[in-house]
Motif scaffolding. Structure first.
Motif, mmCIF file in Angstrom:
data_model
loop_
_atom_site.group_PDB
_atom_site.id
_atom_site.type_symbol
_atom_site.label_atom_id
_atom_site.label_comp_id
_atom_site.label_asym_id
_atom_site.label_seq_id
_atom_site.Cartn_x
_atom_site.Cartn_y
_atom_site.Cartn_z
ATOM 1 N N HIS A 181 2.457 0.172 12.301
ATOM 2 C CA HIS A 181 3.426 0.738 11.681
ATOM 3 C C HIS A 181 2.809 2.006 10.951
ATOM 4 N N SER A 182 1.599 2.049 10.968
ATOM 5 C CA SER A 182 1.058 3.195 10.514
ATOM 6 C C SER A 182 0.233 3.031 9.085
ATOM 7 N N PRO A 183 -1.180 3.480 9.060
ATOM 8 C CA PRO A 183 -1.768 3.333 7.955
ATOM 9 C C PRO A 183 -1.481 4.156 6.858
ATOM 10 N N TYR A 184 -0.904 5.146 7.236
ATOM 11 C CA TYR A 184 -0.235 6.264 5.975
ATOM 12 C C TYR A 184 0.802 5.378 5.344
ATOM 13 N N CYS A 185 1.833 4.613 5.865
ATOM 14 C CA CYS A 185 2.798 3.998 5.288
ATOM 15 C C CYS A 185 2.081 3.041 4.467
ATOM 16 N N PHE A 186 1.278 2.059 5.040
ATOM 17 C CA PHE A 186 0.871 0.911 4.439
ATOM 18 C C PHE A 186 -0.059 1.273 3.134
ATOM 19 N N GLY A 187 -0.687 2.451 3.321
ATOM 20 C CA GLY A 187 -1.404 3.074 2.286
ATOM 21 C C GLY A 187 -0.458 3.509 1.072
ATOM 22 N N LYS A 188 0.651 4.058 1.554
ATOM 23 C CA LYS A 188 1.369 4.351 0.457
ATOM 24 C C LYS A 188 2.101 3.381 -0.260
ATOM 25 N N ILE A 189 2.334 2.053 0.374
ATOM 26 C CA ILE A 189 2.867 0.901 -0.107
ATOM 27 C C ILE A 189 1.791 0.280 -1.137
ATOM 28 N N LEU A 190 0.736 0.245 -0.476
ATOM 29 C CA LEU A 190 -0.336 -0.468 -1.436
ATOM 30 C C LEU A 190 -0.677 0.406 -2.728
ATOM 31 N N ASP A 191 -0.896 1.586 -2.417
ATOM 32 C CA ASP A 191 -1.157 2.407 -3.753
ATOM 33 C C ASP A 191 0.178 2.167 -4.664
ATOM 34 N N HIS A 192 1.380 1.963 -4.344
ATOM 35 C CA HIS A 192 2.455 1.780 -5.182
ATOM 36 C C HIS A 192 2.451 0.343 -5.933
ATOM 37 N N LEU A 193 2.020 -0.624 -5.120
ATOM 38 C CA LEU A 193 1.913 -1.723 -5.645
ATOM 39 C C LEU A 193 0.986 -1.991 -6.582
ATOM 40 N N ARG A 194 -0.195 -1.383 -6.205
ATOM 41 C CA ARG A 194 -1.478 -1.323 -7.254
ATOM 42 C C ARG A 194 -1.154 -0.596 -8.579
ATOM 43 N N LEU A 195 -0.430 0.554 -8.427
ATOM 44 C CA LEU A 195 -0.175 1.138 -9.635
ATOM 45 C C LEU A 195 0.990 0.147 -10.544
ATOM 46 N N LYS A 196 1.789 -0.430 -9.683
ATOM 47 C CA LYS A 196 2.719 -1.228 -10.668
ATOM 48 C C LYS A 196 2.070 -2.272 -11.161
ATOM 49 N N ARG A 197 1.088 -2.854 -10.530
ATOM 50 C CA ARG A 197 0.376 -3.935 -11.139
ATOM 51 C C ARG A 197 -0.443 -3.375 -12.276
ATOM 52 N N LEU A 198 -0.997 -2.230 -12.169
ATOM 53 C CA LEU A 198 -1.891 -1.785 -13.466
ATOM 54 C C LEU A 198 -1.011 -1.332 -14.626
ATOM 55 N N HIS A 199 0.503 -1.224 -14.538
ATOM 56 C CA HIS A 199 1.177 -0.737 -15.434
ATOM 57 C C HIS A 199 1.853 -2.027 -16.032
ATOM 58 N N SER A 200 1.659 -3.148 -15.148
ATOM 59 C CA SER A 200 2.330 -4.391 -15.818
ATOM 60 C C SER A 200 1.448 -5.102 -16.622
ATOM 61 N N ILE A 201 0.086 -4.781 -16.520
ATOM 62 C CA ILE A 201 -1.065 -5.099 -17.493
ATOM 63 C C ILE A 201 -1.620 -4.237 -18.499
ATOM 64 N N ASN A 202 -0.684 -3.230 -18.557
ATOM 65 C CA ASN A 202 -0.684 -2.232 -19.540
ATOM 66 C C ASN A 202 -2.102 -1.300 -19.412
ATOM 67 N N LEU A 203 -2.592 -1.300 -18.211
ATOM 68 C CA LEU A 203 -3.774 -0.645 -18.044
ATOM 69 C C LEU A 203 -3.357 0.951 -17.635
ATOM 70 N N LEU A 204 -2.114 1.157 -17.268
ATOM 71 C CA LEU A 204 -1.466 2.330 -16.933
ATOM 72 C C LEU A 204 -0.290 2.578 -17.705
ATOM 73 N N ALA A 205 -0.293 3.788 -18.584
ATOM 74 C CA ALA A 205 0.706 3.831 -19.673
ATOM 75 C C ALA A 205 2.226 4.062 -19.346
ATOM 76 N N GLU A 206 2.367 4.926 -18.168
ATOM 77 C CA GLU A 206 3.566 5.345 -17.592
ATOM 78 C C GLU A 206 3.850 4.533 -16.393
ATOM 79 N N GLU A 207 5.494 4.118 -16.290
ATOM 80 C CA GLU A 207 5.789 3.515 -14.957
ATOM 81 C C GLU A 207 5.446 4.439 -13.748
ATOM 82 N N PRO A 208 5.007 3.835 -12.914
ATOM 83 C CA PRO A 208 4.538 4.732 -11.607
ATOM 84 C C PRO A 208 5.807 5.016 -10.971
#
Length: 158
Positions: free
Chosen positions: A95-122
């Motif tokens: 399906h495209s490494p580009y698409c999976f990269g975008k999905i994984l980046d978003h999920l990683r940022l969401k996780r960092l936000h959920s454990i208070n390592l990222l101040a703003e909601e991605p």
């Protein structure tokens, strides 16, 4: 831990599928197989074997081409079998490494936000226009129903 490189290796959209290989691609592939002499790779080039033909080759075809050593025939058949299996895998995750990269980046940022390592909601992933339909298709496939809104955002009102 998730290994991102597998998506890139197997799903690289810039790499032609085996069925689309030219005789040069096939010859280079044969040259890359450990234990196969260059003289055997030359037989593939001389016979102008394409990727589609490669996938159809059997013991008889290899013998007819001029591959005489039993061990070499067995190695080639094993490698061709692996190509067939990997081709199916590529179709599944191509399906495209580009698409999976975008999905994984978003999920990683969401996780960092959920454990208070990222101040703003991605914010939702920004996807280039040429990949938008593919991206939505991939997300909706792997995140069916309402769960896709976690990455795509709420559906637009008609």
């Amino acid at each position: 831990q998730f290994d991102d490189t597998k998506w890139t290796e197997q799903g690289n959209s810039n790499t032609p599928k085996v069925k689309e290989w030219t005789p040069d691609d096939v010859t280079n592939w044969v040259k890359s197989i450990e234990g196969i002499p260059d003289s055997v790779a030359s037989l593939f080039w001389e016979n102008e074997i394409s990727g589609l033909e490669l996938l159809a080759l059997n013991e008889f075809g290899l013998d007819k081409m001029g591959v005489k050593r039993v061990g070499t025939i067995c190695l080639l058949l094993d490698e061709i079998k692996s190509l067939k299996v990997n081709q199916d895998v590529m179709t599944l995750i191509e399906h495209s490494p580009y698409c999976f990269g975008k999905i994984l980046d978003h999920l990683r940022l969401k996780r960092l936000h959920s454990i208070n390592l990222l101040a703003e909601e991605p914010s939702l992933p920004t996807v280039c226009e040429s990949q938008q339909k593919r991206f939505e298709k991939v997300v909706k496939y792997y995140f069916p129903g309402d769960s896709s809104s976690f990455i795509l955002g709420p559906p637009l009102e008609p």
